[in-house]
Design a protein around this motif. Structure first.
Motif, short mmCIF file in Angstrom:
data_model
loop_
_atom_site.label_atom_id
_atom_site.label_comp_id
_atom_site.label_asym_id
_atom_site.label_seq_id
_atom_site.Cartn_x
_atom_site.Cartn_y
_atom_site.Cartn_z
N LEU A 26 38.50 55.89 37.11
CA LEU A 26 38.86 56.94 36.23
C LEU A 26 39.81 57.83 36.80
CD1 LEU A 26 35.18 57.69 35.03
CD2 LEU A 26 36.70 56.30 33.79
N ARG A 27 40.94 58.52 35.75
CA ARG A 27 41.76 59.42 36.43
C ARG A 27 41.48 60.50 35.72
NH1 ARG A 27 43.45 55.78 39.84
NH2 ARG A 27 44.77 54.13 39.18
N THR A 28 41.44 61.54 36.44
CA THR A 28 40.94 62.96 35.77
C THR A 28 42.31 63.78 35.82
OG1 THR A 28 40.14 63.97 37.81
CG2 THR A 28 38.80 62.74 35.99
N PRO A 29 42.47 64.74 34.75
CA PRO A 29 43.48 65.96 35.09
C PRO A 29 43.39 66.74 36.44
CG PRO A 29 42.44 65.79 32.67
CD PRO A 29 41.65 65.10 33.52
N GLU A 30 42.13 67.05 36.90
CA GLU A 30 41.86 67.70 37.71
C GLU A 30 42.58 67.11 39.06
OE1 GLU A 30 39.02 67.04 36.10
OE2 GLU A 30 39.56 68.70 34.62
N LYS A 31 42.33 65.83 39.21
CA LYS A 31 42.74 65.30 40.30
C LYS A 31 43.84 64.53 40.34
CE LYS A 31 41.29 61.28 43.36
NZ LYS A 31 40.28 60.37 43.60
N ASP A 32 44.50 63.95 39.14
CA ASP A 32 45.79 63.00 39.05
C ASP A 32 46.65 63.73 38.15
OD1 ASP A 32 44.62 60.53 40.39
OD2 ASP A 32 43.03 60.46 38.94
N GLY A 33 46.28 64.43 37.30
CA GLY A 33 47.24 65.32 36.45
C GLY A 33 47.39 64.88 35.04
N SER A 35 44.42 62.16 32.05
CA SER A 35 43.32 61.38 32.05
C SER A 35 43.52 59.89 31.73
CB SER A 35 42.19 62.10 31.00
OG SER A 35 42.71 62.04 29.74
N ALA A 36 42.99 58.95 32.32
CA ALA A 36 43.16 57.45 32.14
C ALA A 36 41.92 56.77 32.65
CB ALA A 36 44.34 56.98 32.65
N VAL A 37 41.78 55.64 31.87
CA VAL A 37 40.76 54.59 32.43
C VAL A 37 41.40 53.47 33.02
CG1 VAL A 37 38.75 53.16 31.54
CG2 VAL A 37 39.35 55.58 30.50
N VAL A 38 41.02 53.00 34.19
CA VAL A 38 41.52 51.71 34.69
C VAL A 38 40.53 50.42 34.37
CG1 VAL A 38 42.24 50.60 36.76
CG2 VAL A 38 42.88 53.11 36.53
N LEU A 39 40.84 49.53 33.71
CA LEU A 39 40.15 48.23 33.20
C LEU A 39 40.52 47.40 33.92
CD1 LEU A 39 39.92 48.79 29.43
CD2 LEU A 39 38.41 49.52 31.03
N GLU A 40 39.49 46.44 34.31
CA GLU A 40 39.99 45.27 35.23
C GLU A 40 39.21 43.99 34.64
OE1 GLU A 40 39.71 44.83 39.75
OE2 GLU A 40 38.13 44.06 39.17
N ILE A 41 39.97 42.81 34.52
CA ILE A 41 39.42 41.63 33.94
C ILE A 41 39.47 40.42 34.99
CG2 ILE A 41 41.68 41.17 32.71
CD1 ILE A 41 39.90 39.98 30.42
N ASP A 42 38.31 39.52 35.05
CA ASP A 42 38.78 38.35 35.81
C ASP A 42 39.43 37.41 35.16
OD1 ASP A 42 37.20 39.75 37.63
OD2 ASP A 42 35.09 38.77 36.90
N LYS A 43 40.78 37.20 35.54
CA LYS A 43 41.66 36.24 34.65
C LYS A 43 41.15 34.81 35.36
CE LYS A 43 46.40 35.09 33.79
NZ LYS A 43 47.83 35.26 34.04
N THR A 44 41.25 34.54 36.49
CA THR A 44 40.77 33.27 37.16
C THR A 44 39.56 33.57 38.16
OG1 THR A 44 42.33 33.13 38.78
CG2 THR A 44 42.98 32.23 36.74
N LYS A 45 39.08 32.57 38.80
CA LYS A 45 38.19 32.57 39.73
C LYS A 45 38.45 33.43 40.97
CE LYS A 45 36.16 29.24 42.80
NZ LYS A 45 35.84 27.98 42.88
N ASN A 46 39.91 33.34 41.27
CA ASN A 46 40.07 34.31 42.15
C ASN A 46 41.12 35.24 41.95
OD1 ASN A 46 38.78 32.50 44.11
ND2 ASN A 46 40.24 31.12 44.09
N LYS A 47 41.62 35.27 40.87
CA LYS A 47 42.63 36.45 40.43
C LYS A 47 41.95 37.26 39.50
CE LYS A 47 47.51 36.23 39.09
NZ LYS A 47 48.73 35.39 38.77
N LYS A 48 42.40 38.59 39.77
CA LYS A 48 42.08 39.67 38.60
C LYS A 48 43.12 40.41 38.11
CE LYS A 48 37.66 40.62 41.30
NZ LYS A 48 37.03 40.20 40.46
#
Length: 176
Positions: A26-33, A35-48
């Protein structure tokens, strides 16, 4: 793409598999300036695949799952993806030029671009429509309606076409 039948007739839709995304940070205004959310998906078995979405306020926790449940039938969304890459193409296919006439001394230049330069400034001006690489760029289709949801199979039915190749990754956001 396929056709489904709804109450007012047939509808052409693109079926998109919506795998669950995991919140990795999570990105917050206090730390990063910002606010954002970082999402990850497993595209294949070894690749995200990771991407970051800016938000007004963060309502999620780290390691939370974001899935198809955030969408409803009738929602308007915008879909972003990488278009089909078509390689090096001429001006007729890439820009829709009509080409030269087929008679009166035009033997081998039917699909040629014609005149390119100018007498002044004596160079080719930037942005001139010429032959080159076509496709393979990021594109966004806006204000597309969701007409079908299958929560067991994680499938969304989006009205009309979406950018990208079959099996490619697209971003689906709610339209503002």
């Amino acid at each position: 793409m396929t056709t489904i039948f709804v109450e007012n007739g047939a509808q052409n839709v693109t079926l998109v598999e919506c795998l669950p995304n995991t919140v990795t940070s999570l990105r917050t205004p206090e730390k990063d300036g910002y606010s954002a959310v970082v999402l990850e998906i497993d595209k294949t078995k070894n690749k995200k695949f990771q991407t970051e979405f800016r938000v007004e306020e963060i309502n999620l926790e780290k390691d939370a799952k974001v899935g198809i449940s955030i969408f409803e039938v009738g929602d308007m969304v915008k879909v972003s993806g990488t278009t089909k890459a078509k390689g090096f193409q001429g001006v007729v296919k890439r820009h829709g030029f009509k080409g030269s006439p087929a008679s009166h001394g035009h033997k081998h230049d039917l699909r040629a671009p014609g005149s390119i330069g100018a007498g002044y400034p004596e160079h080719v001006i930037k942005g001139k429509r010429m032959a080159g690489r076509m496709g393979g760029v990021r594109s966004t289709s806006k204000n597309i309606k969701i007409v079908y949801i299958d929560k067991e199979k994680n499938i969304l039915g989006i009205k009309g076409p979406v950018p990208g190749i079959p099996g490619g990754i697209v971003e689906i956001k709610t339209a503002k």
